[in-house]
Motif scaffolding. Sequence first.
Motif, PDB file in Angstrom:
ATOM      1  N   PRO A 126       0.903  -1.561  -0.155  1.00  0.00           N
ATOM      2  CA  PRO A 126       0.257  -0.177   0.002  1.00  0.00           C
ATOM      3  C   PRO A 126       0.419   1.748  -0.021  1.00  0.00           C
ATOM      4  CG  PRO A 126      -0.391  -1.258   2.541  1.00  0.00           C
ATOM      5  CD  PRO A 126       0.730  -2.207   1.121  1.00  0.00           C
ATOM      6  N   THR A 142      -8.207  -0.400  -1.879  1.00  0.00           N
ATOM      7  CA  THR A 142      -7.556  -0.888  -1.104  1.00  0.00           C
ATOM      8  C   THR A 142      -8.343  -1.270   0.147  1.00  0.00           C
ATOM      9  OG1 THR A 142      -5.537  -1.523  -2.430  1.00  0.00           O
ATOM     10  CG2 THR A 142      -5.410  -2.190  -0.556  1.00  0.00           C
ATOM     11  N   LEU A 143      -8.264  -1.868   1.099  1.00  0.00           N
ATOM     12  CA  LEU A 143      -8.712  -1.562   2.445  1.00  0.00           C
ATOM     13  C   LEU A 143      -7.760  -2.728   3.617  1.00  0.00           C
ATOM     14  CD1 LEU A 143     -10.311  -1.143   4.686  1.00  0.00           C
ATOM     15  CD2 LEU A 143     -12.225  -2.383   4.215  1.00  0.00           C
ATOM     16  N   VAL A 144      -6.718  -2.018   4.500  1.00  0.00           N
ATOM     17  CA  VAL A 144      -6.343  -2.754   5.288  1.00  0.00           C
ATOM     18  C   VAL A 144      -6.886  -2.809   6.501  1.00  0.00           C
ATOM     19  CG1 VAL A 144      -3.696  -3.503   6.038  1.00  0.00           C
ATOM     20  CG2 VAL A 144      -4.039  -2.408   3.721  1.00  0.00           C
ATOM     21  N   THR A 145      -7.349  -3.851   7.492  1.00  0.00           N
ATOM     22  CA  THR A 145      -8.198  -3.999   8.509  1.00  0.00           C
ATOM     23  C   THR A 145      -7.905  -4.698   9.293  1.00  0.00           C
ATOM     24  OG1 THR A 145     -10.246  -3.190   9.232  1.00  0.00           O
ATOM     25  CG2 THR A 145     -10.543  -5.057   7.495  1.00  0.00           C
ATOM     26  N   ASN A 146      -8.054  -4.375  10.523  1.00  0.00           N
ATOM     27  CA  ASN A 146      -8.243  -5.923  11.334  1.00  0.00           C
ATOM     28  C   ASN A 146      -9.823  -6.589  11.605  1.00  0.00           C
ATOM     29  OD1 ASN A 146      -7.969  -3.536  13.178  1.00  0.00           O
ATOM     30  ND2 ASN A 146      -6.694  -4.393  14.625  1.00  0.00           N
ATOM     31  N   ASP A 147     -10.903  -5.138  11.077  1.00  0.00           N
ATOM     32  CA  ASP A 147     -12.286  -5.363  11.858  1.00  0.00           C
ATOM     33  C   ASP A 147     -13.084  -6.240  10.570  1.00  0.00           C
ATOM     34  OD1 ASP A 147     -15.019  -4.602  12.314  1.00  0.00           O
ATOM     35  OD2 ASP A 147     -14.584  -2.768  12.609  1.00  0.00           O
ATOM     36  N   LEU A 150     -15.762  -4.067   8.549  1.00  0.00           N
ATOM     37  CA  LEU A 150     -15.878  -3.536   7.764  1.00  0.00           C
ATOM     38  C   LEU A 150     -14.794  -4.576   5.958  1.00  0.00           C
ATOM     39  CD1 LEU A 150     -13.115  -0.858   8.838  1.00  0.00           C
ATOM     40  CD2 LEU A 150     -15.108  -0.167   8.237  1.00  0.00           C
ATOM     41  N   LYS A 164      -4.231 -10.717  -0.065  1.00  0.00           N
ATOM     42  CA  LYS A 164      -3.019 -10.828  -0.005  1.00  0.00           C
ATOM     43  C   LYS A 164      -2.050  -9.740   0.336  1.00  0.00           C
ATOM     44  CE  LYS A 164      -2.514  -8.213  -3.938  1.00  0.00           C
ATOM     45  NZ  LYS A 164      -2.658  -7.834  -5.522  1.00  0.00           N
ATOM     46  N   SER A 165      -1.188 -10.617   0.602  1.00  0.00           N
ATOM     47  CA  SER A 165      -0.039  -9.732   2.014  1.00  0.00           C
ATOM     48  C   SER A 165       0.450  -8.574   1.686  1.00  0.00           C
ATOM     49  CB  SER A 165       1.403 -10.806   1.742  1.00  0.00           C
ATOM     50  OG  SER A 165       2.096 -10.276   0.623  1.00  0.00           O
ATOM     51  N   ILE A 166       0.627  -7.688   3.034  1.00  0.00           N
ATOM     52  CA  ILE A 166       0.906  -5.689   2.171  1.00  0.00           C
ATOM     53  C   ILE A 166       2.209  -6.231   2.448  1.00  0.00           C
ATOM     54  CG2 ILE A 166       0.373  -4.253   4.387  1.00  0.00           C
ATOM     55  CD1 ILE A 166      -1.030  -5.554   5.916  1.00  0.00           C
ATOM     56  N   SER A 167       2.865  -7.112   3.189  1.00  0.00           N
ATOM     57  CA  SER A 167       4.774  -6.356   2.738  1.00  0.00           C
ATOM     58  C   SER A 167       4.863  -6.889   1.580  1.00  0.00           C
ATOM     59  CB  SER A 167       5.607  -6.923   3.850  1.00  0.00           C
ATOM     60  OG  SER A 167       5.402  -8.965   4.078  1.00  0.00           O
ATOM     61  N   TRP A 189      -6.186 -10.219  14.749  1.00  0.00           N
ATOM     62  CA  TRP A 189      -4.935 -10.665  15.685  1.00  0.00           C
ATOM     63  C   TRP A 189      -3.937  -9.894  14.602  1.00  0.00           C
ATOM     64  CZ3 TRP A 189      -3.839 -12.539  19.839  1.00  0.00           C
ATOM     65  CH2 TRP A 189      -5.177 -13.743  20.340  1.00  0.00           C
ATOM     66  N   CYS A 190      -3.693  -9.890  13.657  1.00  0.00           N
ATOM     67  CA  CYS A 190      -3.139  -9.293  12.585  1.00  0.00           C
ATOM     68  C   CYS A 190      -3.705  -8.639  11.539  1.00  0.00           C
ATOM     69  CB  CYS A 190      -2.274 -10.092  12.156  1.00  0.00           C
ATOM     70  SG  CYS A 190      -0.342  -8.881  11.264  1.00  0.00           S
ATOM     71  N   PRO A 191      -3.923  -6.910  10.819  1.00  0.00           N
ATOM     72  CA  PRO A 191      -4.098  -7.148   9.708  1.00  0.00           C
ATOM     73  C   PRO A 191      -3.326  -7.490   8.731  1.00  0.00           C
ATOM     74  CG  PRO A 191      -3.504  -4.874  11.497  1.00  0.00           C
ATOM     75  CD  PRO A 191      -3.116  -6.014  11.968  1.00  0.00           C
TER      76      PRO A 191
END
Lengths: 309, 252
Positions: A126, A142-147, A150, A164-167, A189-191
């Motif tokens: 991102p 794109t949405l990166v979240t741990n919710d 959402l 997909k992976s963020i990294s 646990w992890c976005p």
Amino acid sequence: MILLAGIPSEGALARVGEELDSLGLPVVWFDQRRAAASACGFRVDGDGLHGTLQAGDRSVRLEEVAAVYWRLMDDRLLPELKGLPADDPARVHCRHLHDAFVAWTNVTPARVVNRAGPMATNSSKPYQAQLIARAGFDVPETLVTNDPDLVREFVARHGRAVYKSISGVRSIVEEVGAEALARLDDIRWCPVQFQAYVEGVDVRVHVVGERVFATRVASDAADYRYAGVRDGVPARLEATRLSEEIEARCVDLTARLGLRFGGIDLRITPDERVVCFEVNPCPAYTYYEGNTGQPIARAVAHHLAGMAA
Amino acid sequence: MWLVLAQDHDADAPWIASGLRDRDDRPVAVVTGSTLVHDCRWEHRVSPRGATAASSRLVLGDGTVLDATTVDAVVNRLGWLGAEGFAGASARDREYATGELFALGLSWLESLGGRVVNRPAPTGLSGGWRRTAEWRSLARSLGLPTLPYDSDEPEAMADPGDDLVLVVDGQVVAAVAPARGGAPAVEPRVAEGLGALAGAAGADMLEVRLAASPDAGPAVRWASFQPNQRLYGDAGLDALHKALVARVEVGL
């Protein structure tokens, strides 16, 4: 002198080596698998940058290196070190060797394909997408979240979505389906990164300096790289041309990211929008070259040699 | 709100927050890496097109909302976000999660734009991490005196006799000599070079470590994006506060 660093039998590195040989240019190899017989040391002082690379049985004055193409694998995973504890002298030597080598690539005035700093933009998709958008390309929503709520809203709004992976860790792009939605609470646990699915045709663009090689990829898989293994129908690749304007934008994006060589993943939508997914700063181009005959390795060799294409 | 981002156990962060509260009425929040990893609801979006393509809304466990409407400017002392707290996970999963969290933190901080002092880079959340060799090569290219570098030298080696200089927004704002005490003078030519060094490194705020060079006076040893802020007292805080206010005034 041109320095090639990595595993000499690795396809991308080997192909550039072949092309440099065919040009009759002096090449020296830094073979990671011969780390025990190698050493790297340099100084920066009033006389400038100077040092020595002992690469196996060959000793090279670093100030004589005009260009570098490096594709180092994670030195912790070298087969020669398997089973050795972290404090084993062989492992410590290998780490120090690689650290000194990478440090040198960051400060040498030589032509380096590519320097470590610019390559790191790919460590966050991102983040890199923000840079890509500034270069004028569309990027996937794109949405990166741990919710989980959402994510449900996002998927409902777009109909189809992938995750997909963020990294920069390579991951298989998967479509969000019933199975993924059933374990959505795990993301607390992890976005996790989700993207709206983009319809269209994949085009991989390799940019070498100002040269552009575009490959059209025909596949129905969410991630065409794994189409043959997972779906039984391998992707079909063919050389293609993009408009001059898009090619120029690809060259500009690669330069903005500080890269001399990059692999840009585009998708051309049915309404002709050009969506850019990411820029790979260390592209394994041989898959595309082997399927299309595009002279990518030769272009890299020319670039290293400072030769016009 | 002024937002102070810091690693866990960063003793300078609460001191900075206290100093900022003394300087205006704006609320100040100190948020640590652990809070962002373990006690935060993340919503980070990248839109399909446009130069300002990203937006974020973070809700912390205590209800604090961090988004474009609540955060005026950021003092960024975060180096990384890590998954060390996932004690039950395998080492492999922790390594993967650390990469994911760093990637998210980088994109989030980038989305905050110019309101962040220091802005993130792909090799460090509060600025592009550099090896000692790179700091000295960069300083040398700018005409600054530097210590010779040898690749056998340990990274980030310090000497108690070093002078420390704080650069904020391109200006030397304070200098200290921890071993000798007092505030060493920084020659105008060197101060100008240190400002240029911070600019070339992309740092709004930089601490430069100067070693005593036997023949040529102070010489750059290396630099850090996370200054020992308390060493610089009110002069450092005043400069930091001014930098934050400037970012609000220009509407970044």
